[in-house]
Design a protein around this motif. Structure first.
Motif, PDB file in Angstrom:
ATOM      1  N   ASP A 280       0.845  -1.192   0.000  1.00  0.00           N
ATOM      2  CA  ASP A 280       0.000   0.000   0.000  1.00  0.00           C
ATOM      3  C   ASP A 280       0.885   1.249   0.000  1.00  0.00           C
ATOM      4  OD1 ASP A 280      -2.247   1.584   0.044  1.00  0.00           O
ATOM      5  OD2 ASP A 280      -3.198   0.514   1.714  1.00  0.00           O
ATOM      6  N   TYR A 281       0.224   2.403  -0.051  1.00  0.00           N
ATOM      7  CA  TYR A 281       0.948   3.667  -0.131  1.00  0.00           C
ATOM      8  C   TYR A 281       0.379   4.675   0.856  1.00  0.00           C
ATOM      9  CZ  TYR A 281       2.790   1.969  -4.604  1.00  0.00           C
ATOM     10  OH  TYR A 281       3.409   1.225  -5.580  1.00  0.00           O
ATOM     11  N   LEU A 282       1.269   5.388   1.536  1.00  0.00           N
ATOM     12  CA  LEU A 282       0.842   6.534   2.332  1.00  0.00           C
ATOM     13  C   LEU A 282       0.598   7.717   1.401  1.00  0.00           C
ATOM     14  CD1 LEU A 282       3.324   6.379   5.349  1.00  0.00           C
ATOM     15  CD2 LEU A 282       0.847   6.095   5.472  1.00  0.00           C
TER      16      LEU A 282
ATOM     17  N   ILE B  29      -3.783   4.475   0.779  1.00  0.00           N
ATOM     18  CA  ILE B  29      -4.722   4.843  -0.277  1.00  0.00           C
ATOM     19  C   ILE B  29      -5.539   3.633  -0.740  1.00  0.00           C
ATOM     20  CG2 ILE B  29      -3.277   6.758  -1.054  1.00  0.00           C
ATOM     21  CD1 ILE B  29      -2.322   5.005  -3.360  1.00  0.00           C
ATOM     22  N   TYR B  30      -5.086   2.395  -0.448  1.00  0.00           N
ATOM     23  CA  TYR B  30      -5.845   1.200  -0.769  1.00  0.00           C
ATOM     24  C   TYR B  30      -6.603   0.646   0.428  1.00  0.00           C
ATOM     25  CZ  TYR B  30      -3.115   1.185  -5.095  1.00  0.00           C
ATOM     26  OH  TYR B  30      -2.538   1.529  -6.291  1.00  0.00           O
ATOM     27  N   GLY B  31      -6.627   1.402   1.527  1.00  0.00           N
ATOM     28  CA  GLY B  31      -7.431   1.033   2.677  1.00  0.00           C
ATOM     29  C   GLY B  31      -6.723   0.266   3.764  1.00  0.00           C
TER      30      GLY B  31
END
Length: 807
Positions: free
Chosen positions: A675-677, A779-781
């Motif tokens: 995932d990404y911050l 951003i993907y939860g």
């Protein structure tokens, strides 16, 4: 020492005595004035410098580069430590002509700072520089950032020799050279020189040069003492010209010690420098440089924000030992030893044809030591069990040990270029080769119930039943560097227009092996290559005004861990080998300079970079062993403006002002796992928006002093901008007096340095960075766990009195 009357220091003539007596009476007024504003300082009655009898000295290359023991007589001023009081801004603004943003310091400034200072603390007043002092006297190394890039993104050269760790890029600025032997420093805030033997200088280049030996036999001696038992003893002997060979040189030795300014422990440092110089013909010269350093100190702990808010400066190593206490200060210390050999040689081969060679060799070695508890029965060696260790001094099956890291790093290299000048055109072609061999095997030794380690006697590493030494890492790293450059310089319009262009290519190859059982991979190899074009142009409007533009590129081979690092407490590696791509930067600058009574330098800059590498440090869990790693922050854009203003000495006063505005943003989201911050558009870490220095110097030949006030804006420690250190202000002051010759002592002087006068209690820098200081949804939860940044505690108040003289 017996009592010395004031009269014994006065000149023999009555007129001079009356003048000096008047100045001594004004010392107290002068001290108060420096604590106030510049206008208050200006209220001190102006005095003419006392007259001196000129003495013959060797010709000087420039006023800032002479041997300190030469008796320098300029405009009625005589000194034994190289001060000439000719540099604008009190030694903080030597004239610059290169087509790029560039600043510097000379002996006029260096000699008036604490003699324990390292180069990072000495350049703290220059635009864009943030020197995060952990030690007020600068005896140990400090953290540094320039335009938002830290010290490991900065290239360090001493007499053309690269002097930072070639693998991790840690600068050894506190062990390279004594400040008494430092002739000057040139800071290039943008990318490095195209000919510089560097491959990590994304943010800046710091070039340090030594003083020149004097032509006559003599020397210089200095003794310093101050707060918390600090003292430094320094002596330099000058050979003068040896026979009729044209060779001259010097050798110096210094001993430095102090007690830690907070917490137990302290520092001991032994250092020697030596230099031989020979010139012949027209433009041919050679130099041989040798230095050796042996130092040991107890490190300061780096707190989290919660620890800082709870304990402040009270977060220290322990002064007493109880079984299981890994924070006992006698178990935790670093020893850094360094040998530096270099021989810069310039050959004038024929008209317009010159050859430059710099062969060099460096040997950096430890060990570093820290405390760690291990299990007698359940310890591990890599991914396998270490078996019963049967160690003494166990408490409930746990043994306190001292972890020993005896790293050794050898580097040999040759930097060379050939230059051909024909009419208005100068062409250069150059090549740099370097080879590094680094070995490092951790070991452990038991600690008895009184806190004594058997390793203090140089023996007893814990050996497992299979005969192997218990270790968390056992690695060998080899690196080979090849770099080639070509450049061309063209001068037009009666030398007013100066055009330069060039291309540099650098190839870095690394091999690493790890002998710890289960280490994956056992052997790794990586290669990095980058082409780096550069262009610059300057136009000399008249003798006092210049404009310039430049476009540069730079790359930085990744630093950090090259092998897996284990701990006896786990079969899972603590760190993984770095897999980062090389950082690449494209920068542009446009600038203006004015020289004269008032000197002004203004530059606007812009950087765009990919794979920004942020070096972060963290403790191995349950230990005091700091391990660094690199974080890929992705793309970054940095824009800003820097300014310097300095006055040539006017009625003995030299004011100085520098400042920078920086706007640095992250260009993409930061990846954590899958995932990404959401970090795109956030402010980059380590990038204060405003920094600045206001300085004022006074020097009339007898009475001298300066004051510098530094401001640093707040700085983020996380990519999400949810934790930061506050802005802070520090101020430093120097007061001193010079005297006439006293017997064989040439122009003795006394100097008082006061650092962090208000004893500001602050965090000066960032040691460990993170994505976010609190759990954050990606951003993907995915909920991404919080990281824990760590910080550098700013050095407190310190005072140092120094007495020195030539002979």
């Amino acid at each position: 020492m017996g009592h010395i009357s004031t009269e014994s220091l006065l000149p023999p003539n009555n007129k001079g005595a009356r003048k000096m007596t008047s100045r001594i009476q004004n010392v107290f007024i002068f001290s108060i004035a420096f604590c106030a504003t510049g206008s208050a300082i200006a209220a001190v009655p102006e005095k003419h410098p006392h007259k001196v009898t000129p003495q013959k000295t060797a010709p000087l290359r420039d006023a800032s580069h002479q041997a300190a023991e030469n008796v320098v007589v300029i405009a009625g001023m005589a000194t034994a430590n190289g001060v000439t009081n000719t540099t604008p801004g009190g030694g903080l603004m030597p004239p610059q002509t290169d087509a790029r943003a560039q600043s510097g310091i000379t002996r006029d400034y260096i000699a008036k700072q604490a003699p324990t200072s390292n180069v990072q603390s000495l350049i703290a007043a220059l635009p864009g520089v943030v020197a995060a002092r952990s030690d007020p006297l600068g005896i140990t190394g400090d953290s540094l950032s320039i335009r938002g890039f830290n010290e490991r993104e900065t290239g360090y050269l001493f007499e053309g020799i690269p002097v930072a760790d070639p693998l991790a890029y840690s600068p050894y600025t506190n062990i390279i050279v004594d400040s008494e032997n430092m002739g000057g420093v040139t800071l290039t805030q943008g990318a490095a020189d195209i000919s510089a033997p560097l491959y990590n200088a994304i943010g800046a280049q710091i070039a340090i040069r030594a003083i020149d030996p004097a032509r006559h036999f003599g020397g210089y001696v200095e003794a310093s003492g101050g707060t918390r038992g600090a003292n430094k003893d320094f002596i330099r002997l000058n050979t003068g010209e040896i026979g009729h060979t044209g060779v001259s040189g010097f050798a110096s030795f210094s001993y430095t010690r102090d007690d830690s300014w907070h917490g137990p422990g302290g520092l001991r440092r032994y250092h020697t420098d030596a230099e031989l110089v020979k010139s012949w013909g027209t433009g041919s010269n050679a130099k041989i440089w040798f230095s050796y350093n042996n130092s040991m100190w107890n490190p300061f702990r780096v707190p989290t924000m919660a620890q800082w808010q709870t304990y402040g400066r009270g977060l220290n190593l322990s002064s007493t030992y109880t079984p299981g206490n890994t924070l006992y200060y006698k178990l935790n210390y670093s020893a850094t030893n360094a040998l530096i050999l270099g021989a810069p040689i310039n050959f004038h081969l024929a008209k317009g044809l010159d050859l430059h060679l710099t062969p060099y060799f460096t040997d950096f070695f430890g060990p570093s030591r820290s405390g760690q508890n291990i299990s007698n029965d359940n310890s591990n060696y890599g991914t396998t069990s270490a078996g019963p260790l049967n160690l003494p001094y166990a408490t409930n099956g746990i043994v306190t040990t001292q972890a020993v890291d005896p790293w050794i790093q050898l580097t040999g290299g040759l930097s060379t270029w050939l230059g051909w000048k024909y009419k208005t055109n100068t062409f250069k072609i150059g090549y740099w080769y370097a080879y590094t061999n680094h070995t490092e095997r951790q070991s452990f030794t038991p600690v008895d119930y009184e806190g004594n380690s058997a390793n203090n006697a140089g023996r007893y590493a814990i050996v497992m039943q299979n005969g192997r030494v218990l270790s968390g890492y056992d690695d060998t790293i080899r690196q080979q560097t090849n770099s080639i450059f070509i450049s061309d310089n063209l001068k037009l319009l009666n030398d007013k227009l100066n055009l330069s262009a060039g291309l540099k290519t650098t190839m870095v190859s690394r091999w690493a092996t790890d002998l710890v059982t289960g280490a994956t991979p056992y052997r790794s190899a990586r290669n990095y290559f980058a082409p780096m074009p550069q262009f610059s142009a300057s136009y000399q409007i008249d003798k006092k005004n210049q404009i310039y533009i430049d476009g540069t590129t730079a790359f930085r081979a990744p630093a950090g861990s090259f092998v897996q690092i284990f701990s006896p407490s786990s079969k899972v590696p603590i760190t993984q080998p770095g897999t980062l791509k090389a950082q690449y930067s494209i920068g542009e600058e446009i600038g203006y300079r004015h020289t004269g009574l008032w000197n002004v330098s203004l530059a606007l800059f812009n950087y765009n970079m990919t794979h920004r590498q942020v070096t972060s440090s963290a403790y191995i869990p349950g230990t005091t062993n700091l391990v660094s790693s690199s974080l890929d922050a992705g793309g970054q854009t940095s824009r800003g403006v820097q300014v310097e203003v300095g006055l040539r000495p006017w009625h003995h006063f030299s004011p100085y002002l520098s400042g920078q505005y920086l706007h640095a943003t992250i260009d993409n989201n930061y990846q954590v796992g899958s995932d990404y911050l959401p970090t795109k558009g956030k402010t980059a870490v380590l990038s204060p928006k405003f920094t600045g220095t206001i300085g004022l110097q006074y020097d009339d030949g007898f009475l001298f002093g300066n004051v510098n006030i530094h401001y640093v804006d707040s700085q983020y420690s996380t990519f999400m901008n949810d934790q930061a250190i506050h802005s802070y202000v520090t101020s430093d002051m120097t007061l001193g007096m010079r005297f006439r010759n006293v017997g064989f002592a040439k122009h003795p002087q006394i100097q008082l340095n006061l650092i962090n006068i208000g004893d500001n209690n602050y965090l000066s820098g960032i040691s460990g960075f993170g994505g976010a200081a609190k759990a954050t949804k990606g951003i993907y939860g995915t909920t991404i766990a919080a990281s824990t940044p760590t910080y550098v505690i700013g050095g407190g108040f310190a005072a140092l009195v120094s007495i020195g003289a030539g002979f």
